[in-house]
Design an enzyme around this catalytic site. Structure first.
Site, PDB file in Angstrom:
ATOM      1  N   LYS A 129      82.659 -13.071  43.271  1.00 12.15           N
ATOM      2  CA  LYS A 129      82.694 -12.631  44.665  1.00 12.15           C
ATOM      3  C   LYS A 129      81.312 -12.297  45.212  1.00 12.15           C
ATOM      4  O   LYS A 129      80.919 -12.766  46.283  1.00 12.15           O
ATOM      5  CB  LYS A 129      83.585 -11.391  44.819  1.00 12.15           C
ATOM      6  CG  LYS A 129      85.042 -11.582  44.534  1.00 12.15           C
ATOM      7  CD  LYS A 129      85.853 -10.334  44.860  1.00 12.15           C
ATOM      8  CE  LYS A 129      85.543  -9.153  43.965  1.00 12.15           C
ATOM      9  NZ  LYS A 129      85.991  -9.342  42.585  1.00 12.15           N
ATOM     10  N   THR A 130      80.593 -11.449  44.480  1.00 15.31           N
ATOM     11  CA  THR A 130      79.308 -10.976  44.993  1.00 15.31           C
ATOM     12  C   THR A 130      78.306 -12.120  45.095  1.00 15.31           C
ATOM     13  O   THR A 130      77.597 -12.252  46.100  1.00 15.31           O
ATOM     14  CB  THR A 130      78.756  -9.865  44.102  1.00 15.31           C
ATOM     15  OG1 THR A 130      79.680  -8.767  44.093  1.00 15.31           O
ATOM     16  CG2 THR A 130      77.415  -9.365  44.613  1.00 15.31           C
ATOM     17  N   GLU A 177      82.774  -9.395  51.173  1.00 17.29           N
ATOM     18  CA  GLU A 177      83.382  -9.452  49.852  1.00 17.29           C
ATOM     19  C   GLU A 177      84.737  -8.758  49.933  1.00 17.29           C
ATOM     20  O   GLU A 177      84.833  -7.634  50.433  1.00 17.29           O
ATOM     21  CB  GLU A 177      82.474  -8.766  48.841  1.00 17.29           C
ATOM     22  CG  GLU A 177      82.933  -8.886  47.415  1.00 17.29           C
ATOM     23  CD  GLU A 177      81.916  -8.334  46.418  1.00 17.29           C
ATOM     24  OE1 GLU A 177      82.345  -7.876  45.350  1.00 17.29           O
ATOM     25  OE2 GLU A 177      80.710  -8.364  46.723  1.00 17.29           O
TER      26      GLU A 177
END
Length: 501
Positions: A129-130, A177
């Site tokens: 995600k990041t 996110e």
């Protein structure tokens, strides 16, 4: 009383319903950007935090009132109180707000409201995600789109500086996110929903894999435009096949599998990652993205891409980020040129120093699949080196559920020390007997790698430094405070070198 998964607002409601809004822990990266975005939109914003920081200084300079120390009187003039998952129910400001009947909402509720009127892109998944959201924000920024973004970590700047994960931009795009750990991501209604993978995690919240996967199906169904989803991940593929046909028709799958062998994609268009290879010793990742008409809005494009961050998993992350950028109107060639200068999210394969020809690298990987991908990338980046890992498990529940998988992933290294568990929100007494030995015991019978359990993290770091030789690479791995051990290892290596001179 505090339920992050409960939606505080109806989908049609906007920030006009908030009134005066107070943020508890306003200096946090995730909170400060939301506070600033509300302030920019004309909402009366205040906040509190434990101590002054660069973030609170910036907010104060914008005219936002920030109190230091969390006290009941701080919420007196507010209509809406915003908390993050780090705030506990016994927080004095939460208690006071509840007692006076004020609206108490999770930060995800504010983010959901802020998506109204913006070209919002969410990035969800058990891992990636990041990095993926950082890649997309980087591409949009480099291409002049001036995005806003709310990312769960910092970004490594091209010049080695650290860029904060929260930013308010003047453009229409908002990159966020989307944390699935507590179910709060089901509130979001983005234009584009990226799903990097759906491998089971956070079973302490979801109970089982079926409920975890169902949450992603619901999240994808809330996208007003496209769903961009990884077809290389079996669980994400299962989510794709479970989507409502109308949602699946707007889906863009991406992966390395040959299109002829990809199987049923439920009508989704396919972005193929072709000719992927990595330059040994440099970590440069090369591949070609086949972007179909559904992404480009015109003729298909075969776009060469070079990444400075290593690993096949990052090629997948880049495929998602570039696809989303092109869907937002960025040219494929411009997106590829921009992503070439991306240096990674902080704590993602981040080299922290080299002493005595020993390289120390820090990485946030805290799930078995992430660790396996990290160590595969390490083998390609450092093909002739001994790979040593200092791993801090994150959460007792995750350690208990995935002990065998952790051992298998870590066995890709040559030498492993497992430290005490970083508990985060959990308590040791709720998980008796779970600790570093839980993983080490599962390594029995795995040949070619030495495992040991050392509960004291600082002692483990010094031990690892003493074991390292010229040419070795030492990784500190985990989502907790294991990152602090980089300096311990580097100092120990330096001291050992001086004692030998």
């Amino acid at each position: 009383m505090l339920d992050p998964a409960r939606a505080a607002f109806r989908p049609e409601e906007t920030i006009d319903v908030l009134g005066a809004t107070h943020f508890i822990g306003i200096g946090g990266a995730g909170m400060s950007v939301l506070a600033e975005m509300l302030h920019e939109r004309g909402v009366q914003v205040s906040g509190s935090d434990r101590e002054r920081s660069a973030k609170t200084d910036r907010l104060t300079s914008l005219g936002i009132a920030v109190e230091f120390g969390q006290k009941a009187e701080n919420v007196a003039g507010a209509d809406t109180i915003v908390y993050s998952s780090a705030i506990k129910p016994d927080n004095p400001e939460i208690v006071a707000a509840h007692g006076s009947g004020k609206r108490i909402v999770h930060r995800s509720d504010i983010l959901a409201l802020l998506m109204h009127g913006r070209r919002a892109v969410t990035v969800a998944g058990a891992h990636g995600k990041t990095t993926t959201s950082s890649m997309l924000a980087h591409v949009l920024e480099r291409c002049g789109e001036e995005p806003s973004y709310a990312i769960g970590g910092s970004i490594q700047g091209p010049d080695g500086t650290t860029i904060d994960g929260g930013h308010v931009g003047a453009g229409a795009a908002l990159v966020a996110e989307a944390d699935e750990s507590d179910g709060s991501f089901e509130k979001y209604r983005p234009e584009i929903a990226i799903i990097t993978n759906c491998e089971a995690d956070h079973l302490d919240h979801y109970g089982d894999e079926a409920h975890y996967r169902a949450a992603f199906v619901e999240h994808a169904g809330h996208a007003t435009g496209h769903v961009v989803i990884c077809a290389d991940d079996a669980d994400a593929l299962a989510v794709l096949r479970a989507l409502d046909p109308a949602v699946a028709a707007r889906a863009i799958a991406y992966g390395t599998t040959d299109p002829a062998e990809a199987g049923d994609l439920d009508g989704a268009a396919y972005v193929h990652i072709e000719s992927e290879n990595e330059t040994a010793g440099t970590g440069a990742e090369h591949f070609t993205l086949h972007l179909p008409e559904a992404v480009t809005g015109g003729e298909p494009v075969d776009q060469p891409v070079t990444l400075a961050v290593p690993g096949l998993h990052n090629a997948r992350n880049a495929a998602a980020a570039i696809s989303a950028a092109v869907l937002l109107g960025v040219g494929p060639a411009a997106a590829a040129a921009a992503i070439a200068s991306f240096r990674g999210a902080s704590r993602r394969f981040q080299v922290r120093g080299v002493v005595k020809q020993v390289t120390v690298v820090d990485d946030y990987a805290h799930h078995p699949t992430e660790i396996a991908a990290l160590l595969d990338a390490a083998r390609r980046r450092y093909p002739d080196s001994t790979i040593r890992v200092l791993f801090q498990p994150h959460l007792f529940s995750r350690t208990k559920f995935f002990a065998r998988e952790f051992a298998r992933a870590l066995a890709k290294a040559d030498d492993v020390i497992v430290t005490g568990v970083f508990p985060a929100r959990e308590k040791q007494e709720d998980f008796p007997g779970v600790g570093p030995l839980t993983i080490v015991r599962e390594s029995q019978g795995m040949t070619g790698v030495e495992f040991r359990a050392v509960d004291d993290m600082s002692l483990a770091a010094r031990m690892m430094a003493m074991r390292a030789h010229h040419g070795d690479v030492v990784f500190t791995v985990g989502a907790g405070d294991i990152t602090d051990m980089d300096e311990v290892i580097l100092h120990a290596l330096e001291a050992h070198r001086e004692s030998c001179e």
